[in-house]
Design an enzyme around this catalytic site. Structure first.
Site, PDB file in Angstrom:
ATOM      1  CG  ASP A   1      -3.474  12.801  -0.174  1.00 25.68           C
ATOM      2  OD1 ASP A   1      -3.915  11.800  -0.772  1.00 25.68           O
ATOM      3  OD2 ASP A   1      -4.146  13.509   0.601  1.00 25.68           O
TER       4      ASP A   1
ATOM      5  CB  CYS B   1       5.725   0.543  12.098  1.00 27.17           C
ATOM      6  SG  CYS B   1       5.390  -0.064  13.735  1.00 27.17           S
TER       7      CYS B   1
ATOM      8  CG  HIS C   1      -0.782   8.110  -4.573  1.00 29.20           C
ATOM      9  ND1 HIS C   1      -1.226   9.074  -3.696  1.00 29.20           N
ATOM     10  CD2 HIS C   1      -0.497   8.778  -5.724  1.00 29.20           C
ATOM     11  CE1 HIS C   1      -1.231  10.253  -4.293  1.00 29.20           C
ATOM     12  NE2 HIS C   1      -0.785  10.098  -5.525  1.00 29.20           N
TER      13      HIS C   1
END
Ligand code: CAO
Length: 437
Positions: A414, A354, A410
């Site tokens: 954020d 993950c 990105h």
């Protein structure tokens, strides 16, 4: 009865030309070839052309090498041909007999390829411009390329006027076309952004060199790293966690645990703190779906850990880190990294991660920019902890600081969340009682 005979194929009539050299050999002994199969490429300072075979058969011997100067009638290749009638075959010196009656099967006209492929080049070739990214087209007269290269360009749909030649007199070589096509593909993958071609340099011109093939692991991981570096908009956020208390606790446990052969390193604490941070910021425990429009949120906490092996970097996955204690994690980390180094990992050991952690803390360095292990959306780099004076309650006190480097995608995360995540993570590590909550 049909028996094999040997034919020598010679150069055609070059007239008075004396500066013709062999620049490419297109067949090798043992090749089965047909009539018109190109055998070699010649070049003079005015033209390049291929010599097509006049017969079908098996190449016996190549009589020239690249760089040889040839003139009219030079033997080029001997060929074992199958269909000759015994009575037609001279009883002695068949090779010589063939050489005496050399090239022309189609005696009345020069072989087809020869006519088609000859490219007149100007007396003084203008210097070739570098790879054209502007779409500017140069006249074919400026292009130096052998017929084999021209054919390759035609087959791949490459406009030779856009290819920078790396051969003598800016001659275009097959490698130049390969580099050009690779660069075009890269441009497509990067949305058409112009890229300069990778320089091809003969380093041996500058000093002794040695060729070492990349390991299999490096070849595979390199492709993934390249893809992830190019396709994911990375941002790397740095921070330092005060692990003075953590280290006191670790040292207090270390001796006892060593008796049980457990090596408790800072990394397992980091793994637990990352799980807590993933729970607080679930977007970090997610992957983009193939459309790139949805996030697949994961409700489990499997963690990739980068392991340095002699073959290169491998990232086995430790499952359910949230459900395991520090000691179990330490044991599993030691076991899996040993299996990685002994090349004993199974494909399943590398799947299902993950989030990844890459620790260079056992080696050194102050910070680095880890590359996200797609389809994960973030990775944590851990560097070596060091003491520094930290201003606390009106005084500077020595604190053990652990440098962390968080790279995130990105498109998904954020900057503000990137900073929140790393602040949360450092708080977890600064007071490990937080991990109990
Ligand atoms: N700061 C200070 N000391 C650290 C440290 C840190 N951040 N991390 C580890 N150490 C110490 C350990 O405590 C241990 O010392 P002690 O025995 O005195 O306790 C020593 O350094 C060696 O640790 P280690 O590297 O053997 O163990 P680990 O649990 O930290 O790491 C593993 C295990 C498998 C991740 C590591 O061996 C490894 O392969 N690291 C390289 C990963 C890599 O190549 N990453 C780059 C990928 S490029 O993106």
């Amino acid at each position: 009865m049909a028996l094999a005979s040997v034919k020598t194929i010679t150069t055609p009539d070059f007239g008075a030309a004396t500066d013709v050299s062999v620049i490419e050999i297109l067949v090798k002994p043992g090749d089965e070839i047909q009539v018109d199969t190109p055998l070699v490429t010649f070049e003079s300072d005015k033209a390049t052309m291929e010599l097509p075979s006049t017969d079908a058969g098996k190449v016996k011997e190549i009589k020239v090498k690249v760089g040889d100067k040839v003139s009219t009638g030079t033997p080029i290749v001997t060929l074992e041909t199958a269909g000759a009638e015994e009575k037609a075959k001279p009883s002695a010196q068949p090779e010589q007999a063939a050489a005496d009656k050399p090239v022309q099967k189609k005696e009345q006209e020069p072989p087809k390829e020869q006519k088609a492929e000859v490219k007149e080049e100007p007396e003084q070739a203008a210097p070739k411009k570098p790879e054209v990214l502007t779409g500017e087209v140069q006249s074919d007269g400026d292009i130096h390329a052998g017929p084999g290269v021209r054919r390759m360009a035609r087959e791949l749909g490459v406009n030779l006027s856009q290819v920078a030649g790396s051969g003598p007199k800016q001659r275009i070589l097959k490698e130049d076309i390969q580099i050009f096509v690779k660069n075009q593909l890269t441009r497509i993958q990067t949305g058409g952004l112009p890229t300069a071609p990778m320089p091809t340099i003969d380093f041996s011109k500058f000093g002794p060199t040695e060729l070492q093939p990349l390991s299999r692991v490096k070849k595979i991981s390199g492709k993934g790293l390249q893809r992830n570096w190019m396709l994911i908009p990375h941002v790397t956020q740095f921070a330092e966690a005060d692990i003075t208390a953590l280290e006191d606790f670790r040292q207090s446990q270390k001796k006892e645990l060593e008796k049980q052969k457990v090596k408790l390193t800072p990394l397992v604490f980091v793994m637990k703190a990352v799980v807590a941070s993933l729970k607080a910021f679930p977007h970090f425990n997610a992957s983009l779906d193939v459309s790139g429009e949805n996030l697949i949120m994961k409700k489990y906490f499997n963690m990739g850990v980068a392991v340095d092996t002699p073959e290169g970097l491998i990232v086995p996955v430790i499952r359910d880190v949230d459900k395991k204690g520090l000691i179990d994690l330490a044991k599993e980390l030691a076991e899996v990294s040993e299996r990685a180094r002994k090349k004993q990992l199974l494909p399943a050991d590398l799947q299902g991660g993950c989030f990844s952690v890459s620790s260079l803390g056992g080696i050194g360095g102050t910070a680095f920019t880890p590359i996200i292990n797609a389809p994960e959306v973030a990775i944590l780099g851990v560097s070596k902890a060091y003491f520094k004076p930290v201003y606390q309650e009106g005084d500077f006190v020595p604190r053990l600081m652990l440098p962390l480097s968080l790279s995130y995608d990105h498109r998904v995360i954020d900057g503000a969340d990137g900073a929140r995540f790393i602040v949360y993570l450092t708080n977890m590590l600064s007071d490990i009682r937080n991990l109990l909550l």
